[in-house]
Structures are given as structure tokens and as C-alpha cells.
Write an enzyme that holds these catalytic residues in place. Structure first.
Site, PDB file in Angstrom:
ATOM      1  N   ARG A  46       3.897  -2.192  53.092  1.00  0.00           N
ATOM      2  CA  ARG A  46       4.133  -1.849  51.617  1.00  0.00           C
ATOM      3  C   ARG A  46       5.939  -1.415  51.560  1.00  0.00           C
ATOM      4  NH1 ARG A  46       3.490   3.336  50.575  1.00  0.00           N
ATOM      5  NH2 ARG A  46       1.399   3.608  51.269  1.00  0.00           N
ATOM      6  N   TYR A  98       3.367 -14.094  27.028  1.00  0.00           N
ATOM      7  CA  TYR A  98       1.596 -13.887  28.257  1.00  0.00           C
ATOM      8  C   TYR A  98       1.450 -13.162  27.870  1.00  0.00           C
ATOM      9  CZ  TYR A  98      -0.002 -15.506  32.605  1.00  0.00           C
ATOM     10  OH  TYR A  98      -1.372 -15.605  32.915  1.00  0.00           O
ATOM     11  N   ASP A 170      11.393 -12.670  30.489  1.00  0.00           N
ATOM     12  CA  ASP A 170      10.676 -13.494  31.586  1.00  0.00           C
ATOM     13  C   ASP A 170      11.165 -14.842  32.095  1.00  0.00           C
ATOM     14  OD1 ASP A 170       8.631 -14.694  32.771  1.00  0.00           O
ATOM     15  OD2 ASP A 170       6.835 -13.108  30.947  1.00  0.00           O
ATOM     16  N   LYS A 195       3.881 -19.385  39.557  1.00  0.00           N
ATOM     17  CA  LYS A 195       3.819 -20.663  38.001  1.00  0.00           C
ATOM     18  C   LYS A 195       5.232 -21.527  39.349  1.00  0.00           C
ATOM     19  CE  LYS A 195       1.392 -18.388  36.188  1.00  0.00           C
ATOM     20  NZ  LYS A 195       1.199 -17.443  34.748  1.00  0.00           N
TER      21      LYS A 195
HETATM   22  C1  LIG Z   1       1.563 -16.480  34.486  1.00  0.00           C
HETATM   23  C2  LIG Z   1       2.318 -15.884  33.827  1.00  0.00           C
HETATM   24  C3  LIG Z   1       2.891 -14.178  33.542  1.00  0.00           C
HETATM   25  C4  LIG Z   1       1.428 -13.510  34.702  1.00  0.00           C
HETATM   26  O1  LIG Z   1       2.143 -14.259  36.306  1.00  0.00           O
HETATM   27  P1  LIG Z   1       0.801 -13.212  37.308  1.00  0.00           P
HETATM   28  O2  LIG Z   1       1.529 -14.500  38.573  1.00  0.00           O
HETATM   29  O3  LIG Z   1      -0.477 -14.733  36.564  1.00  0.00           O
HETATM   30  O4  LIG Z   1      -0.164 -12.699  36.714  1.00  0.00           O
HETATM   31  C5  LIG Z   1       3.423 -13.519  32.923  1.00  0.00           C
HETATM   32  N1  LIG Z   1       4.341 -13.885  32.361  1.00  0.00           N
HETATM   33  C6  LIG Z   1       3.920 -16.026  31.753  1.00  0.00           C
HETATM   34  C7  LIG Z   1       5.520 -16.361  31.460  1.00  0.00           C
HETATM   35  C8  LIG Z   1       3.597 -16.358  32.567  1.00  0.00           C
HETATM   36  O5  LIG Z   1       3.087 -17.490  32.850  1.00  0.00           O
END
Ligand SMILES: *Cc1c(COP(=O)(O)O)cnc(C)c1O
Length: 382
Positions: A46, A98, A170, A195
Site C-alpha cells: 500500500r 467528466y 485533468d 484511457k
Molecule cells: C475516465 C476519466 C476520468 C475518470 O477515470 P477512471 O479511470 O474511469 O476512474 C476522469 N477524467 C477524465 C477526463 C476521464 O476521461
């Protein structure tokens, strides 16, 4: 090392025991100490794990910063950022974030006393006017999901720093192949590694990157205290995905450019949103701050509105009707019923997120096959 080389080689050394060129998966919860009070760099997974450490260092090098902290999901990475604040603190956020991020902010974190104001950050003046005495951070997503709004992060970063605020970005949609927000002043860069970074629809993951030792210390403390850590195997899969980031992104953005101009010239298509198109309202800013293209995400609306959009999504064969984005397979999504179903209808409409909006994550297949699939589906969606 230059960018493409960093993706393949940064932080990755042959295993000193066996010479294995790929770092091993240290699938171990704990680590044996040679004696009381001394460890070999690791004690409990962890807190830290050798496979996760390679990923964190590799990703920091790719983003061009010193420190990385990996999480079990993009959402837990965003959540970790907010845990360095306390009740009463206020955050100014992009409005078109998101769906999961606005759910976390509005439905969970407000219960703990954090406050949020949402503004269209593509006009930096909106950020300035939303700042209050209790504001602690500006949080920007660029390009946004699903409306692909683009924010001038240098301008917003300057405003945040003039007010002594943290600036978080982000950058999931752009990836460091197209944009490195830390170079424009971001204190924290966040990615959902689910992604493009892992890229193969194999894992859920997230990461935070920073050049600041004080922030890294706080984020690592949250990581080990809350414990939303990725498994060593997931870290390894992301690490392997990252090695081909440049190759994949070059194809994603090339294919997206072709699909966007095809859609823009199609008589059944009312509106195409892609930051690489001249018609995009923030195209100039995107062209200035992004490199090597504009990533692989496109949103569009059909002349026939909602019914036609749904007919199109039910008619595609190659494009997968699926939530998520940024993987090798082309995926098509209906934000109103899928990713943004929890956003109230009037708020969706106010944001310009109509029920007929279609989001396309353009994959790395042959562009001709993607275009043929859209052609047949558009013909059925009259
Ligand atoms: C998918 C996504 C998230 C969240 O990520 P997870 O891996 O699904 O928890 C946050 N911000 C953006 C822009 C995303 O595309």
C-alpha cells in the site's frame, strides 16, 4: 532523452538479478526486512511497490516532471487531490468536467464541506471572478468531455498563481503526447490511465504528476493513508502500454482528423466538435498549446437530432457502443444516456450537451474501415 525515447526507456532498467528487459511484476503484499529497523526500500505494497515505482517514475519522465503517484482509478486520483484540503475550502472547476468528476464533487465531497463553483474556463476571466477568499484550487479539464472545450492553461495558471492557488489539470484527453500542462504552470497533472496511457481497454487506473516535492509528499501520504492503489499487475500493464504511446497517439489523431473532416462535410451531420477543426471556437488556443495534433476524440450531432443519433449508435458495426475512450478500438458513446446520465436534464441542456450528441473515440484501425462503418450507419440514421 527525447519524448519518444522516454516513453520506451525512461525509468526502465534491465532486472539486476536476471537481466530481464521488462521489469518484473512484484506481486507481493509485503517485503521481508533483513533486520529490525532496516528495509530494502519497500515494506508494504500500500505504501510502495517496486512495479508501481517504475510506473510512477516512467510516467513522471514522460510528463516532464519529477514525481508520480499512481492510483486504482482516475476517480481515486482526483479524490486524492481533494484530500489535501479541509472543510470550508473552495475549488473553482471547469463546468464541462467528466461526469464522474462532477458526481464526486457534488454528491460526495460537498458532504464533507468542500465547496465548488463551476465556470466555463475557456474564458479565463470567468475563473478570476469565481475566486473567493476560501478558494484553494483551480481545476481544469482540457479538452473537456464530451464537448471538447479547450482552456488556455497558461492564462488560467497565471490567474491561479496570482491568487496563491493550486492549479490542477485533468489532461486525460490530451495525453503528454499532445500537451504537457506542467510546462504551462500546472502544479498537478492528472490522468485516467484507463484511457490513452494504457490504451488497450485492459485496466482502470489513475495517476497524479507534479514537479513540487511538497505536493508529492502530501499526495504520497494520501495514497498510503487511503490506500486506493493499483495492483502491481495493473501497473505493469500500464507501463507496457506507455511504451507505444507515441505510435498510438499519432494514429489516433491522424484517424480523428480524417473522421472529423468526413463528418463535417456529411449532409446529415449538423455539428462536429474537434479541436483540430478551424470551426472549433478555441482552435487557435488548441493549436498553440497542443503539439502533434489534437488527440482522438470527436463529438457530433446529427440533423435528425436525438432520434437520428440513437439510430446511428444502434447501427454501427465496427465502432463499439461502449463507455470509455482512448483505447485502440473505436468506441461510440451516447453521453446523455451513458457517461452523463446522472447530470440532470436541464443542466445537460444548459451545458450544450443535447440528447442527440454522439461521442466518438477514434481508434487505431484503418481509417477507411472506420469511415465505411460511419457511412453505412449514417445512411440508416436519416
Ligand atoms: C475516465 C476519466 C476520468 C475518470 O477515470 P477512471 O479511470 O474511469 O476512474 C476522469 N477524467 C477524465 C477526463 C476521464 O476521461
Amino acid at each position: 532523452m527525447r519524448f519518444d525515447t522516454r516513453c520506451v526507456r525512461a525509468a526502465i532498467e534491465p532486472d539486476p538479478v536476471t537481466g530481464a528487459i521488462v521489469p518484473p511484476i512484484y506481486q507481493s503484499a509485503t517485503f521481508v526486512l533483513p533486520e529490525v529497523g532496516r528495509d530494502l526500500g519497500f515494506d508494504y505494497t500500500r505504501s510502495s511497490n517496486p512495479t508501481r515505482q517504475v510506473l510512477e517514475e516512467q510516467m513522471a519522465a514522460i510528463e516532464g516532471v519529477k514525481y508520480g503517484t499512481a492510483f486504482a482509478s482516475g476517480m481515486s486520483a482526483v479524490d486524492a487531490v481533494t484530500r489535501i484540503f479541509k472543510a470550508g475550502d473552495h475549488i473553482v472547476s471547469s463546468d464541462d468536467v467528466y461526469g464522474g468528476v462532477s458526481r464526486l464533487f457534488n454528491k460526495i465531497l460537498t458532504n464533507f464541506g468542500l465547496e465548488f463553483t463551476y465556470v466555463d474556463t475557456s474564458d479565463p476571466a470567468n475563473v478570476e471572478s469565481a475566486i473567493r477568499p476560501a478558494t484553494k484550487m483551480v481545476w481544469v479539464e482540457t479538452p473537456t468531455n464530451p464537448l471538447l472545450k479547450v482552456t488556455d492553461i497558461e492564462a488560467v495558471g497565471r490567474i491561479a498563481h496570482e491568487h496563491g492557488l493550486l492549479f490542477g489539470v485533468d489532461s486525460t484527453f490530451a495525453t503528454p503526447y499532445h500537451l504537457r500542462p506542467a510546462a504551462y504552470g500546472a502544479d498537478i497533472v492528472m490522468h485516467s490511465t484507463t484511457k490513452y496511457l494504457s490504451g488497450h481497454n485492459l485496466i482502470i487506473g489513475g495517476i497524479l504528476l507534479t514537479d513540487r516535492a511538497d505536493l508529492d509528499e502530501k499526495l504520497k501520504y494520501v495514497q498510503k493513508s487511503v490506500g486506493a492503489v493499483p495492483s502491481p499487475f495493473d501497473c505493469w500493464l500500464i507501463m507496457e502500454g506507455l511504451k507505444t504511446l507515441s505510435l498510438r497517439m499519432a494514429r489516433h489523431t491522424d484517424n480523428a482528423r480524417r473522421v472529423a473532416s468526413y463528418l463535417e462535410s456529411h449532409p446529415n451531420v449538423a455539428r462536429v466538435i474537434f479541436p483540430g477543426l478551424e470551426s472549433h471556437p478555441m482552435h487557435q488556443v488548441a493549436a498553440r498549446q497542443m503539439e502533434n495534433g489534437f488527440s482522438g476524440m470527436i463529438s457530433f450531432e446529427l440533423e435528425g437530432g436525438s432520434a437520428a443519433g440513437i439510430q446511428l449508435m444502434n447501427s454501427v458495426k465496427l465502432c463499439a457502443l461502449a463507455e470509455s475512450l482512448g483505447a485502440v478500438e473505436t468506441m461510440i458513446t451516447h453521453p446523455a444516456s451513458m457517461t452523463h446520465a446522472e447530470v440532470p436534464e436541464d443542466e445537460r441542456r444548459a451545458r450544450g450537451l443535447g440528447d442527440g450528441l454522439v461521442r466518438l473515440s477514434v481508434g487505431i484501425e484503418d481509417a477507411e474501415d472506420i469511415l465505411e462503418d460511419l457511412e453505412q450507419a449514417l445512411a440508416r440514421a436519416q
